[in-house]
Design an enzyme around this catalytic site. Sequence first.
Site, PDB file in Angstrom:
ATOM      1  N   ARG A 196       0.823  -1.216   0.000  1.00 47.15           N
ATOM      2  CA  ARG A 196       0.000   0.000   0.000  1.00 47.15           C
ATOM      3  C   ARG A 196       0.856   1.265   0.000  1.00 47.15           C
ATOM      4  O   ARG A 196       0.337   2.358  -0.224  1.00 47.15           O
ATOM      5  CB  ARG A 196      -0.891   0.022   1.263  1.00 47.15           C
TER       6      ARG A 196
ATOM      7  N   GLU B 251       0.873   3.903 -23.532  1.00 48.71           N
ATOM      8  CA  GLU B 251       1.834   3.343 -22.587  1.00 48.71           C
ATOM      9  C   GLU B 251       1.477   1.948 -22.110  1.00 48.71           C
ATOM     10  O   GLU B 251       2.364   1.158 -21.827  1.00 48.71           O
ATOM     11  CB  GLU B 251       2.108   4.286 -21.411  1.00 48.71           C
TER      12      GLU B 251
ATOM     13  N   ASN C 139      -6.178   5.639   9.845  1.00 50.06           N
ATOM     14  CA  ASN C 139      -6.032   5.785   8.393  1.00 50.06           C
ATOM     15  C   ASN C 139      -7.120   6.744   7.962  1.00 50.06           C
ATOM     16  O   ASN C 139      -8.276   6.553   8.308  1.00 50.06           O
ATOM     17  CB  ASN C 139      -6.205   4.404   7.739  1.00 50.06           C
TER      18      ASN C 139
HETATM   19  O1  M6R Z   1       5.562  11.489 -10.735  1.00 50.25           O
HETATM   20  P1  M6R Z   1       5.263  12.427 -11.838  1.00 50.25           P
HETATM   21  O2  M6R Z   1       3.826  12.881 -11.851  1.00 50.25           O
HETATM   22  O3  M6R Z   1       6.195  13.599 -11.888  1.00 50.25           O
HETATM   23  O4  M6R Z   1       5.505  11.610 -13.169  1.00 50.25           O
HETATM   24  C1  M6R Z   1       5.465  12.226 -14.416  1.00 50.25           C
HETATM   25  C2  M6R Z   1       5.393  11.212 -15.517  1.00 50.25           C
HETATM   26  O5  M6R Z   1       6.555  10.435 -15.541  1.00 50.25           O
HETATM   27  C3  M6R Z   1       4.173  10.294 -15.372  1.00 50.25           C
HETATM   28  O6  M6R Z   1       3.001  11.025 -15.313  1.00 50.25           O
HETATM   29  C4  M6R Z   1       4.066   9.322 -16.560  1.00 50.25           C
HETATM   30  O7  M6R Z   1       3.785  10.043 -17.719  1.00 50.25           O
HETATM   31  C5  M6R Z   1       3.026   8.244 -16.263  1.00 50.25           C
HETATM   32  N1  M6R Z   1       3.571   6.951 -16.485  1.00 50.25           N
HETATM   33  C6  M6R Z   1       1.826   8.363 -17.098  1.00 50.25           C
HETATM   34  O8  M6R Z   1       0.879   7.396 -16.830  1.00 50.25           O
END
Ligand code: M6R
Length: 617
Positions: free
Chosen positions: A27, A488, A100
């Site tokens: 978690r 992705e 929590n």
């Molecule tokens: O932790 P962060 O929000 O800074 O990450 C940014 C990007 O690496 C992240 O949003 C990435 O694009 C994700 N895998 C999208 O699903």
Amino acid sequence: MCGIVGYIGPRDTQEVLLDGLEKLEYRGYDSAGIAILADHHISVEKHRGELANLRNALAKHPLKGHIGIGHTRWATHGQPSDQNAHPHLGPEGKIAVVHNGIIENYQYLKDTYLQGHTFKSQTDTEVVAHLIEMFYDGDLFAAVQRTLAVVTGSYALVVMCVDDPDELIVTRKNSPLVIGLGEGENFIASDVPAMLAYTRRCIYLESGELARVYRDKVVVTDLAGNVQKNIVDEIEWDAQSAEKGGYPHFMIKEIYEQIATFQQVLSGRIHADHVELENIDLSKEEVERWDKIYIVACGTAYHAGLVGKTILEKTLRIPVFVEVASEFRYRDPMIDENTLVIVISQSGETADTLEGAREAKAAGAKVLAITNVVGSSIARESDMVVYLWAGPEISVASTKAYTSMLIALYLIGFYFGDLAGRVDLRKEQETLRALEKLPEQAAEILEQDRIQQIVDIAKEYVDVEDLFYIGRGMDWAVVQEGALKLKEISYIHAEAYAAGELKHGTLALISNKTPVISVALQEKTFDKTMSNTEEMLSRMMDENGDISGARVLVVVKEGHKPISDKIHHVIEIPDCPDFISPVLAAIPLQLIAYFTALERGCNIDKPRNLAKSVTVE
Ligand code: M6R
């Protein structure tokens, strides 16, 4: 999200608690602790960081006893630290509590009931321990009842008292809690993996219920103390699927969690007619001085920023520029003390975004971070922070953090807009009321028949190589995130286009092999987006006007039917103001990506070549 465990029985309590906490590690947490009661004394051991730190300390000084509570903390109020770790004690150490959730009115409770009390931590939870101990006059159950009567927020709580060594009291409101039933022993946990090694029989406590947990019985009551019937369930999940709450992947679990995370990010921040944000202390003059805003972020967080541009331009009436963090810092952007820079990052550790924040600060700008991780580098290095309170996001594909970022941006927009006196108050009221409805509307989208529609649509995308998303204005921002999600996790090439821009070149790519997803949720551009969708439809037809192969899907608000009968699928989202529709629109797009990837047999939670936290530039 915090993990809770509790035990009463003949076993080595320390081992049962540590074992349970280990099973809840998935978690996410930043500190861990346990409290064990023996010989009229509660002993506490708690440490920042890995559970191993707690284990090592306990190996040197083991705690013995047959009743205890434990906790893994995911920080919300107060940095990750030994002091802020749970359990928390009352002022005289008579009461121990693990919690929590979020106590929304903890400051009010401190000011009203606990004046003169000294607190050892910065947490909202310690207030609960002090209140229970203050109300305690020999009846622990009554003290908990009196406390719950003045507390607002969400909670799962386990309470232990030195004078009551044969009983644990548990209660919950909107945070999960399960009681595991053994023979001459009972277990408590926020989630079943913590108890699977000992029992498969359990009681899922309902929101608003309390339970008195003894070695040999459990008495469930309502808030008034009326005894309820114990409904005992049999846990059928194996350990692995139990971690995912019975869902096959963390991503789908996190998509469903949005019903709760929408609530959490709003929690305690909307007050009748205005927004209050903790950790922000700015004067009207400072806000009025800003002449522009930069939003700096990567990936999904950048896409949240694209929606944020419209939000902040509407509420603050100053120009907003959204920048990919890896480009921002090398561009010599025009920043000075009259600029607000908002950095958005789920993890708070993304190297490009962190460097962007540093660059902005060095240039004299105020930096406001929106992040999910308390104490993360970006949170620490920024001037102000708005936390998402979405709980740990485990799947690489960001879902619940994205929608919480959007909601945080609405709150920020109204907060600063109000301070600067630039907000249309009627519009603010309407939007705040609509934001409060989001959790129940998310639940509607996630109803089984709507899910089935998306499962069926996703089957059509299994062999697709290219897919186009279109939208205008805020819808364009939304489809950019929809396309990223599909790329992705399903590895399908997807492009998101401003619907009106296709005719300037990209329309040449449209054929009966390229499905189209069109999002049309903005009243003022609805007809235009529909016309653009028709332009695409006609490029997909054969000489007889038939379409074989690719399909067209539109996402609209309930009751807004598209004009063309050639459109194959219509997904409806519940009615809401156009301005906040991006939050709800995100969910079907996440589901399309998820079920398409599932059909294609992809590794959904850990897509190839990607990492959850990108700490290299
Ligand atoms: O932790 P962060 O929000 O800074 O990450 C940014 C990007 O690496 C992240 O949003 C990435 O694009 C994700 N895998 C999208 O699903």
